[in-house]
Design an enzyme around this catalytic site. Structure first.
Site, PDB file in Angstrom:
ATOM      1  N   ASP A   2       9.415   7.053   9.753  1.00  0.00           N
ATOM      2  CA  ASP A   2      10.007   5.894   9.968  1.00  0.00           C
ATOM      3  C   ASP A   2      11.498   5.578  10.257  1.00  0.00           C
ATOM      4  O   ASP A   2      12.387   5.960   9.871  1.00  0.00           O
ATOM      5  CB  ASP A   2       9.707   4.785   8.679  1.00  0.00           C
ATOM      6  CG  ASP A   2       9.979   3.234   8.808  1.00  0.00           C
ATOM      7  OD1 ASP A   2       9.732   3.016   9.856  1.00  0.00           O
ATOM      8  OD2 ASP A   2      10.240   2.951   7.891  1.00  0.00           O
TER       9      ASP A   2
ATOM     10  N   GLU B  16       7.844  -2.667  18.757  1.00  0.00           N
ATOM     11  CA  GLU B  16       7.873  -3.885  17.972  1.00  0.00           C
ATOM     12  C   GLU B  16       8.012  -5.011  18.928  1.00  0.00           C
ATOM     13  O   GLU B  16       8.934  -4.781  19.846  1.00  0.00           O
ATOM     14  CB  GLU B  16       8.766  -4.000  16.767  1.00  0.00           C
ATOM     15  CG  GLU B  16       8.249  -5.234  16.196  1.00  0.00           C
ATOM     16  CD  GLU B  16       8.702  -5.115  14.397  1.00  0.00           C
ATOM     17  OE1 GLU B  16       8.934  -6.202  13.797  1.00  0.00           O
ATOM     18  OE2 GLU B  16       9.013  -3.835  13.860  1.00  0.00           O
TER      19      GLU B  16
ATOM     20  N   LYS C 291       3.479  -3.148  17.447  1.00  0.00           N
ATOM     21  CA  LYS C 291       3.727  -3.926  16.120  1.00  0.00           C
ATOM     22  C   LYS C 291       4.153  -5.309  16.301  1.00  0.00           C
ATOM     23  O   LYS C 291       4.939  -5.694  16.969  1.00  0.00           O
ATOM     24  CB  LYS C 291       5.165  -3.272  15.533  1.00  0.00           C
ATOM     25  CG  LYS C 291       5.033  -1.799  14.714  1.00  0.00           C
ATOM     26  CD  LYS C 291       6.298  -1.281  14.197  1.00  0.00           C
ATOM     27  CE  LYS C 291       6.480  -1.809  12.679  1.00  0.00           C
ATOM     28  NZ  LYS C 291       7.576  -1.078  12.151  1.00  0.00           N
TER      29      LYS C 291
ATOM     30  N   THR D 253       2.781  -5.434  10.944  1.00  0.00           N
ATOM     31  CA  THR D 253       3.796  -5.438  10.039  1.00  0.00           C
ATOM     32  C   THR D 253       4.578  -6.563   9.163  1.00  0.00           C
ATOM     33  O   THR D 253       3.829  -7.701   9.383  1.00  0.00           O
ATOM     34  CB  THR D 253       5.073  -4.646  10.921  1.00  0.00           C
ATOM     35  OG1 THR D 253       6.010  -4.282   9.885  1.00  0.00           O
ATOM     36  CG2 THR D 253       5.729  -5.611  11.771  1.00  0.00           C
TER      37      THR D 253
ATOM     38  N   PHE E  31       4.328  -3.461   2.856  1.00  0.00           N
ATOM     39  CA  PHE E  31       5.716  -2.965   2.675  1.00  0.00           C
ATOM     40  C   PHE E  31       5.680  -2.667   1.103  1.00  0.00           C
ATOM     41  O   PHE E  31       6.138  -3.852   0.271  1.00  0.00           O
ATOM     42  CB  PHE E  31       6.713  -4.136   3.343  1.00  0.00           C
ATOM     43  CG  PHE E  31       6.908  -3.766   4.472  1.00  0.00           C
ATOM     44  CD1 PHE E  31       6.393  -3.259   5.538  1.00  0.00           C
ATOM     45  CD2 PHE E  31       8.194  -4.259   5.028  1.00  0.00           C
ATOM     46  CE1 PHE E  31       6.551  -3.219   6.829  1.00  0.00           C
ATOM     47  CE2 PHE E  31       8.483  -4.177   6.297  1.00  0.00           C
ATOM     48  CZ  PHE E  31       7.711  -3.698   7.295  1.00  0.00           C
TER      49      PHE E  31
END
Length: 315
Positions: free
Chosen positions: A16, A89, A125, A149, A171
């Site tokens: 990440d 993203e 994303k 996400t 998350f």
């Protein structure tokens, strides 16, 4: 074997980070990025040339296009190191606009293809709003794979599964943060760690629901605060982990055991659920943690995207 090596026996490890020069030592399969990680990277001396080169080469083009080109440039660098996929993203300001999200996602894929990257190596994303999930449904039907996400709840996960998205990123750390803040002085760190961590419990419940009902969407735990949360999810399809936590795992030889198993999930007494738009919005609204963290996450990504644009304009 160190903990990272042990973890890789049960789970696909994903890095990440936007700082691709860190990737080689940990040998992750995939990598994920977001606006905050890219912003952090371009402010480091070793990555500033990517910002300058992109901003200079495409000066005069619409700012959103220049940003997408920068994101794709980072993605291409990452894909030269990892053997699998990169997640890139869509602008979080489009989180409540299905059609605009689809258009932006298509442009990102077109830019990757122009750089010689196959579509299957890219995950787009998108925030797991109702509109984002609908955009992902349309993109998946086009053969463009997505990573949903800012996912904090079962209702988001179930809706993503029905939309047949490729992958979700629940998350862990941000769920933990919310419950810890709510508890205040009453929080017992030891009692709420490992399998009892609220973020860990959330991902485990999603994993079990998917495996129980044969939902093909991949579950990738994300946003970890400590290695205990990671080890407690060994066996999850994927886990995306920041470099500092990858380093901690690589320096420990404590045992890692498989915790999540698809066959165990089949034994759970679960009821299938399906949401229409009204049902989704109501269920999400009933979950104060998910509602607050989703909104907060979108605001934070937007703020970092604006800051990234300002750096581009200043070149």
């Amino acid at each position: 074997m160190n903990q990272l090596e042990q973890l890789k026996r049960y789970t696909t490890v994903v890095a990440d980070t936007g700082s691709f020069q860190q990737l080689g030592q940990f040998k992750p399969q995939d990598a994920t990025t977001n606006p905050s990680l890219i912003l952090k990277a371009v402010q480091q001396p070793q990555y500033q040339h990517l910002l300058v080169d992109t901003a200079t080469a495409w000066k005069g083009k619409p700012l959103d296009e220049v940003v997408d080109r920068l994101l794709v440039k980072f993605g291409c660098e990452i894909l030269s190191i990892v053997p699998g996929r990169v997640s890139t993203e869509v602008d979080a300001r489009l989180s409540f606009d299905t059609e605009a999200t689809v258009v932006r996602a298509q442009r990102l894929i077109d830019l990757y293809q122009a750089a010689g990257i196959a579509t299957e190596r890219v995950l787009i994303k998108i925030a797991a709003t109702w509109e984002g999930i609908e955009a992902a449904r349309k993109l998946e039907q086009r053969g463009i794979h997505t990573n949903l996400t800012l996912l904090f709840s079962q209702v988001q996960a179930i809706s993503c599964g029905h939309a047949k998205v490729q992958l979700i990123s629940p998350f862990v750390g941000r769920i933990y943060d919310w419950y810890k803040k709510q508890a205040g002085a009453q929080w017992d760190e030891q009692a709420m760690s490992g399998a009892n961590d609220p973020g860990v419990r959330s991902v485990r419940a999603i994993y079990e629901y998917y495996k129980h009902f044969g939902i093909a969407t991949e579950v990738m735990g994300a946003s970890f605060r400590n290695t205990g949360q990671i080890v407690a999810l060994a066996g999850c399809d994927l886990l995306t982990i920041a470099p500092e936590l990858l380093s901690q795992l690589s320096q420990s030889t404590a045992p890692v055991h498989q915790v999540l198993r698809a066959d165990n999930a089949l034994q759970q007494p679960l009821q299938a659920v399906q949401y229409d738009e009204a049902g989704f919005r109501f269920a999400l609204n009933e979950d104060a943690m998910a509602t607050e963290k989703l909104a907060e996450g979108i605001r934070a990504f937007v703020a970092d995207a604006i800051q990234l644009e300002q750096l581009i304009v200043a070149v």
